[in-house]
Design an enzyme around this catalytic site. Structure first.
Site, PDB file in Angstrom:
ATOM      1  N   ARG A 192       0.999  -1.513   0.080  1.00 35.66           N
ATOM      2  CA  ARG A 192      -0.070  -0.103  -0.002  1.00 35.66           C
ATOM      3  C   ARG A 192       0.861   1.374  -0.057  1.00 35.66           C
ATOM      4  O   ARG A 192       2.119   1.257   0.235  1.00 35.66           O
ATOM      5  CB  ARG A 192      -0.887  -0.007   1.045  1.00 35.66           C
ATOM      6  CG  ARG A 192      -0.163  -0.131   2.446  1.00 35.66           C
ATOM      7  CD  ARG A 192      -0.814   0.109   3.911  1.00 35.66           C
ATOM      8  NE  ARG A 192       0.105  -0.507   4.876  1.00 35.66           N
ATOM      9  CZ  ARG A 192       1.108   0.251   5.567  1.00 35.66           C
ATOM     10  NH1 ARG A 192       1.389   1.276   5.167  1.00 35.66           N
ATOM     11  NH2 ARG A 192       1.404  -0.542   6.249  1.00 35.66           N
ATOM     12  N   VAL A 207       2.463   6.125   5.198  1.00 29.56           N
ATOM     13  CA  VAL A 207       2.389   7.483   5.789  1.00 29.56           C
ATOM     14  C   VAL A 207       3.696   8.220   5.259  1.00 29.56           C
ATOM     15  O   VAL A 207       3.686   9.411   4.867  1.00 29.56           O
ATOM     16  CB  VAL A 207       2.271   7.222   7.145  1.00 29.56           C
ATOM     17  CG1 VAL A 207       2.364   8.513   8.054  1.00 29.56           C
ATOM     18  CG2 VAL A 207       0.988   6.762   7.638  1.00 29.56           C
TER      19      VAL A 207
END
Ligand code: MV4
Length: 448
Positions: A291, A294
């Site tokens: 994914r 952050v």
């Protein structure tokens, strides 16, 4: 390209995805809980849908509500952001079954890397070094004892379904193996519904080095260098930097080649990160994150590549917009994670923002959904801002970090800004002299 993307997330990362969409002419749909009705990601999106009450399991993890929101708004694709449903293979499948594009890798790749045992096996098959340990899950304590003898103590017991440190136990000698094994398995069952555990040789003072990858599933695979994420407290990253101050050019070339070769063999499509432990000049693969992460902005700062834009392109079947030879790693970048927490006690500090002034100037980027008057809700992750600095070198970057932290005004809540200021003045940090345990000792020194 997609005409409308639903962003199944909140806060700064929802805003980050919205910005990439806007710059590509894509309309956005925000989803939100009742606690987030006044959130910035809702204000900026073209449309918004309330998907449930404050607790995440009833809203940001509520798959039927998210799919309904996509259907009623006529979205083409769903970007899951980070956390929440971003690595959920079942969600990725359901998104596709309902006729939307999941902006992320295939559910097969999500599943393969979601199980740390199969992920490690895949890495070994692709020629990446892993930490010496058991060949897969360990059935019982008798098998564990036999294997541990061969691996050598200290032994670390890890959960197959783990990540983030849960279900992990160290056994210094055989005397503590049985108890550590039972505790790790019980914790894994309670936390993940899967008691499977595996064994690794415990590395005492590693650094956490991860490689950012982009792949289009059509032969295009690039890396955006590595990030050093060793500065963590309770498995929560506090500050990340790129390049790692610990690596030389040869080590960097080696780890990035290992990562890109493996991702090419895997046939992966999307953004991904391979995590390594680094100790005594050796790299050991531990996990792959399937994914956006952050800390992705620091890789964007040193390359100029918009990672979210590339995610959208490859999800739509387009090739990556660059080759490796187009990418130049330039200068140094640092991300300070600013949490709504007390900087000494780490107690959460939700509440209303009474004044807000973000820093600016050359080499400063702020990814945040905060604004004056906003009420930080108590229900979610405490990350409220990411302060990202770029400099031509590491020293310039640290000076810029000090300057920007000094400018940053956030009142009404406690934040981790003072902790970052202490860190920026700390000789070990300035020297780049830290491992994954260093921050715990640093924060302990400040305890009253
Ligand atoms: C390790 C390790 C030492 N030896 N594996 C912690 C979370 C998980 N993702 C991997 N972790 C570790 N695995 C072996 N064989 C030490 C850690 C570790 C750690 C790793 C990365 C960043 C911070 C950490 C803090 C404590 C322990």
């Amino acid at each position: 390209m997609f005409e409308k993307v639903l962003i199944a997330n909140r806060g700064e990362i929802a805003l980050r995805i919205h910005r990439a969409c806007r710059e590509m002419g894509i309309r956005t749909v925000a989803v939100h809980s009742t606690a987030d009705a006044n959130a910035m990601h809702v204000r900026l999106a073209d449309e918004s849908v309330c998907i449930g009450p404050a607790p995440a399991r009833d809203s940001y993890l509520n798959i039927p509500a998210i799919l309904s929101a996509a259907a009623i708004t006529g979205a083409d694709a769903i970007h899951p952001g980070v956390g929440f449903l971003s690595e959920n293979a079942r969600f990725a499948n359901m998104v596709a079954e309902h006729g939307f594009v999941f902006i992320g890798p295939t559910s097969e790749h999500l599943r393969l890397m979601g199980d740390k045992v199969t992920a490690k096996q895949a890495a070994r098959d692709f020629g990446i070094p892993t930490v010496p340990g058991s060949d897969g899950a360990v059935a019982d304590i008798d098998e564990a004892r036999k294997l541990a003898d061969g691996i050598g103590y200290p032994i670390l017991i890890k959960a197959a379904a783990g990540g983030g440190g849960r279900g992990m136990r160290v056994a210094a000698t055989e005397a503590s193996l049985a108890e550590a094994f039972a505790t790790a398995a019980a914790e894994a069952r309670a936390a993940f519904g899967n008691p499977q555990v595996y064994l690794e040789r415990y590395l005492g003072r590693p650094r956490h080095i991860e490689v950012q990858i982009l792949a289009d599933g059509q032969g295009g695979v690039v890396h955006l260098g590595e990030r050093d994420c060793s500065l963590q407290r309770k498995h929560q990253k506090l500050l990340e930097e790129t390049p790692s101050p610990a690596l030389n050019a040869g080590e960097r070339a080696m780890v990035t080649k290992l990562a890109t070769d493996a991702v090419a063999q895997l046939g992966y499509c999307g953004a991904g990160t391979l995590e390594f432990l680094y100790q005594d000049s050796a790299f050991f693969f531990i996990e792959m994150n399937t994914r956006l992460q952050v800390e992705h902005p620091i890789s964007e700062m040193v390359t100029g590549v918009d990672i979210v834009r590339e995610q959208l392109r490859v999800a739509d079947g387009l090739p990556l917009s660059m080759r490796q030879s187009d990418i130049v790693l330039s200068g140094h970048a640092i991300e300070c994670r600013i949490n709504a927490e007390n900087s000494v006690s780490f107690r959460p500090s939700p509440g209303q923002i009474t004044a807000y002034l973000a820093p600016g100037g050359l080499g400063v980027r702020v990814d945040s959904a905060l604004y004056e008057g906003y009420i930080v809700p108590p229900h979610y992750d405490s990350l409220v801002a990411k302060l990202i600095l770029h400099g031509t070198g590491r020293n310039e970057c640290i000076m810029r970090m000090r300057r920007a932290l000094e400018e940053y005004v956030i009142t009404g809540i406690d934040t981790t800004i003072p902790l970052h200021q202490r860190l920026a003045a700390e000789p070990d940090f300035i020297d780049g002299n830290y491992d994954v345990h260093w921050l715990e000792r640093f924060v302990a020194r400040a305890q009253p």
